[in-house]
Design an enzyme around this catalytic site. Structure first.
Site, PDB file in Angstrom:
ATOM      1  N   PHE A 192     -18.416 -25.750  27.850  1.00 20.90           N
ATOM      2  CA  PHE A 192     -18.570 -27.238  27.787  1.00 20.90           C
ATOM      3  C   PHE A 192     -20.080 -27.536  28.079  1.00 20.90           C
ATOM      4  O   PHE A 192     -20.122 -28.318  28.999  1.00 20.90           O
ATOM      5  CB  PHE A 192     -17.771 -28.062  28.702  1.00 20.90           C
ATOM      6  N   ASP A 215     -17.388 -27.368  32.927  1.00 21.19           N
ATOM      7  CA  ASP A 215     -17.750 -28.790  33.256  1.00 21.19           C
ATOM      8  C   ASP A 215     -17.485 -29.716  31.998  1.00 21.19           C
ATOM      9  O   ASP A 215     -18.046 -30.289  31.180  1.00 21.19           O
ATOM     10  CB  ASP A 215     -19.394 -28.658  33.243  1.00 21.19           C
ATOM     11  N   ASN A 221     -13.828 -24.183  20.740  1.00 19.32           N
ATOM     12  CA  ASN A 221     -12.999 -24.838  21.819  1.00 19.32           C
ATOM     13  C   ASN A 221     -12.783 -23.774  22.754  1.00 19.32           C
ATOM     14  O   ASN A 221     -12.434 -22.781  22.973  1.00 19.32           O
ATOM     15  CB  ASN A 221     -11.518 -25.108  21.185  1.00 19.32           C
ATOM     16  N   ALA A 222     -13.305 -24.346  24.164  1.00 23.64           N
ATOM     17  CA  ALA A 222     -13.547 -23.443  25.312  1.00 23.64           C
ATOM     18  C   ALA A 222     -12.189 -23.064  25.862  1.00 23.64           C
ATOM     19  O   ALA A 222     -11.778 -22.207  26.472  1.00 23.64           O
ATOM     20  CB  ALA A 222     -14.234 -24.522  26.530  1.00 23.64           C
ATOM     21  N   CYS A 278     -15.055 -34.696  36.036  1.00 18.49           N
ATOM     22  CA  CYS A 278     -15.875 -35.990  36.304  1.00 18.49           C
ATOM     23  C   CYS A 278     -14.474 -37.068  36.182  1.00 18.49           C
ATOM     24  O   CYS A 278     -14.780 -38.346  35.900  1.00 18.49           O
ATOM     25  CB  CYS A 278     -16.856 -36.612  35.167  1.00 18.49           C
TER      26      CYS A 278
HETATM   27  N1  SAH Z   1     -22.200 -29.432  31.019  1.00 21.81           N
HETATM   28  C1  SAH Z   1     -22.897 -30.464  30.280  1.00 21.81           C
HETATM   29  C2  SAH Z   1     -22.010 -31.741  29.982  1.00 21.81           C
HETATM   30  C3  SAH Z   1     -20.797 -31.286  29.466  1.00 21.81           C
HETATM   31  S1  SAH Z   1     -19.968 -32.551  28.773  1.00 21.81           S
HETATM   32  C4  SAH Z   1     -24.143 -30.670  31.197  1.00 21.81           C
HETATM   33  O1  SAH Z   1     -24.208 -30.490  32.384  1.00 21.81           O
HETATM   34  O2  SAH Z   1     -25.322 -31.209  30.552  1.00 21.81           O
HETATM   35  C5  SAH Z   1     -18.664 -32.118  28.227  1.00 21.81           C
HETATM   36  C6  SAH Z   1     -19.127 -31.467  26.879  1.00 21.81           C
HETATM   37  O3  SAH Z   1     -17.795 -30.776  26.529  1.00 21.81           O
HETATM   38  C7  SAH Z   1     -19.621 -32.092  25.455  1.00 21.81           C
HETATM   39  O4  SAH Z   1     -20.670 -31.723  25.311  1.00 21.81           O
HETATM   40  C8  SAH Z   1     -18.298 -31.947  24.674  1.00 21.81           C
HETATM   41  O5  SAH Z   1     -18.731 -31.988  23.252  1.00 21.81           O
HETATM   42  C9  SAH Z   1     -17.756 -30.758  24.947  1.00 21.81           C
HETATM   43  N2  SAH Z   1     -16.316 -30.510  24.654  1.00 21.81           N
HETATM   44  C10 SAH Z   1     -15.454 -31.286  24.584  1.00 21.81           C
HETATM   45  N3  SAH Z   1     -14.129 -30.605  24.559  1.00 21.81           N
HETATM   46  C11 SAH Z   1     -14.532 -29.157  24.261  1.00 21.81           C
HETATM   47  C12 SAH Z   1     -13.672 -28.245  24.133  1.00 21.81           C
HETATM   48  N4  SAH Z   1     -12.435 -28.252  24.056  1.00 21.81           N
HETATM   49  N5  SAH Z   1     -14.339 -26.928  24.070  1.00 21.81           N
HETATM   50  C13 SAH Z   1     -15.618 -26.954  24.167  1.00 21.81           C
HETATM   51  N6  SAH Z   1     -16.558 -28.238  24.368  1.00 21.81           N
HETATM   52  C14 SAH Z   1     -15.967 -29.011  24.355  1.00 21.81           C
END
Ligand code: SAH
Length: 436
Positions: A271, A340, A319-320, A380
């Site tokens: 993420f 995150d 997708n994570a 969060c």
């Molecule tokens: N870690 C970042 C903030 C993350 S916010 C920092 O510290 O700046 C969450 C992020 O997860 C977003 O960019 C969103 O696009 C991404 N996201 C949402 N669902 C996801 C998923 N299933 N797999 C991977 N990324 C995802």
């Protein structure tokens, strides 16, 4: 309605009760059910001409216990207002107990502004902004990128202002701040002389307030392309108008810098957005795999890695959840992992599902860690508090059959103050764990 023989007096004196005190002693238990006032078509006005909103007993108790939000069910009838007004808050006897922003559509009707009978005018907001600025100058000397106003935690409910050097990115989240956009922009211009103020009120919480999400340039000029700012040794670029949130996740800034300290060997950042954590990990680790689902964010992250000459970052647009599952199946191992994710629960009902989501990714991350490796894991989601988060971590560690040590329990940076009477302002958790 409870009444008192003591006449209203002093600075808290407000509009008088419409009926004279009936002699019932102060502090006596109130056995009689409260009479709820009929809904009003004409708002009741206080001595300064502002509308008055009276609370039921439960609302008064809540207000006096220091909670800055009062729900609709705790109002004494519908005050007959449009929403967005500054109102006088009164108790069951009609005595003044404070001032608040009123929202008509939201379940949260009142948001605290003052316990005292002060004028809520231009100077009031100027003072709140100066106070917010004073905190940042004290806590983050020399910084030029930070959250300048964190809503109720800075005494201006429904307003978020993030400063990115010469630019400000602003969210108006309730009718009262929406209706005072021009005033707030004037004050921000006078105080900061920004080159531009971007309005990033494109958030769904506005719907709860009867406001439609919107974004655009509010004042001055737009930056040419992404803005950039420093986080420790790393320079981050993000797009103010088209990026997520107000452009970046400033709440994690201090945690980003902290993460570098734990980075080693093969690192994984899930993420990633534009690389707040990934770039920091890359300054110390041999390699970093950054997993981000958004193509736009992934592209910005690749640019950020290049601009910082960090050639050891491999950005995977995926997708994570899937990535983590496959990595476990493939027997991969990492030395440092960051999780995150976005918020998994926007309301209480989604709590169980949110915890399941957190457990899934944390369990897999624990399975992927080499002995001595570190997991930096954040949430969060306000509804999942520290206790629930730690319970989830314990359960994940048990299922992963790993012994995990808690090394740090962290939250958002100092520019995101937490109001002691509003737990909602303590939404971000960021733990550092170590696998034994
Ligand atoms: N870690 C970042 C903030 C993350 S916010 C920092 O510290 O700046 C969450 C992020 O997860 C977003 O960019 C969103 O696009 C991404 N996201 C949402 N669902 C996801 C998923 N299933 N797999 C991977 N990324 C995802």
């Amino acid at each position: 309605m409870p009444t008192s023989s003591k006449p209203p007096s002093g600075p808290h004196r407000g509009g008088r009760p419409s009926s004279p005190p009936s002699g019932q002693g102060r502090g006596r238990p109130h056995h009689r059910p409260e009479k709820v006032a009929p809904d009003r078509t004409e708002p009741e006005l206080g001595p300064d001409g502002l509308p008055q909103v009276s609370l039921l007993r439960r609302g008064v108790d809540r207000w006096q216990a220091g909670h800055p939000w009062i729900y609709r069910a705790d109002l004494n009838g519908d005050p007959g207002l449009q929403g967005g007004e500054v109102v006088r808050v009164t108790d069951g006897r009609g005595w003044f107990i404070g001032k608040a922003f009123y929202s008509r559509q939201s379940k949260i009707s009142l948001r605290w502004l003052s316990f005292d009978d002060v004028a809520v005018d231009e100077d009031f907001f100027r003072q709140r902004l100066l106070s917010a600025q004073a905190l940042r100058q004290r806590a983050l000397p020399g910084e030029t990128t930070y959250r300048l106003v964190h809503g109720e935690a800075d005494g201006i409910p429904g307003l978020v202002v993030d400063r990115y050097g010469d630019y400000l990115s602003v969210q108006f989240l309730v009718p009262a701040t929406e209706q005072r956009k021009a005033l707030i922009a004037d004050l921000l211009e006078a105080q900061f002389k920004p080159r531009g103020i971007v309005n990033r009120s494109d958030v769904s919480v506005r719907n709860l307030e009867g406001l439609t999400p919107e974004k655009g340039l509010l004042r001055g000029e737009l930056p040419q392309g992404p803005i950039s700012f420093d986080e420790g040794m790393v320079r981050v670029r993000a797009d103010l108008l088209d990026g997520q949130k107000t452009g970046a996740f400033l709440d994690q800034k201090e945690n980003h810098i902290m993460a570098a300290q734990y980075a080693a060997g093969e690192a994984l950042d899930c993420f990633s957005y534009v690389g707040g954590f990934a770039l920091q990990l890359a300054t110390r680790a041999q390699s970093v795999t950054a997993v981000e689902i958004s193509d736009q964010a992934s592209a910005q992250l690749r640019e950020n890695a290049q601009a910082n000459k960090l050639s050891n970052v491999n950005v995977v647009a995926a997708n994570a959840f899937d990535f983590l599952r496959d990595a476990v199946d493939d027997g991969k191992k990492f030395d440092t992992i960051v999780l995150d994710p976005p918020s998994f629960a926007k309301n209480k009902d989604a709590f169980a599902a949110a915890v399941r989501g957190y457990k899934e990714i944390n369990l897999r991350a624990m399975q992927l860690l080499r002995p001595g490796g570190h997991l930096i894991t954040a949430s969060c989601t306000y509804h999942v508090d520290e206790q629930a988060f730690e319970d989830m971590l314990a359960s994940a560690a048990a299922d992963a059959k790993r012994r995990m040590q808690i090394i740090e329990r962290r939250g958002a940076g100092k520019d995101h103050p937490v109001l002691v009477n509003l737990r909602e302002t303590r939404y971000l958790k960021c733990y550092v764990l170590r696998a034994m």
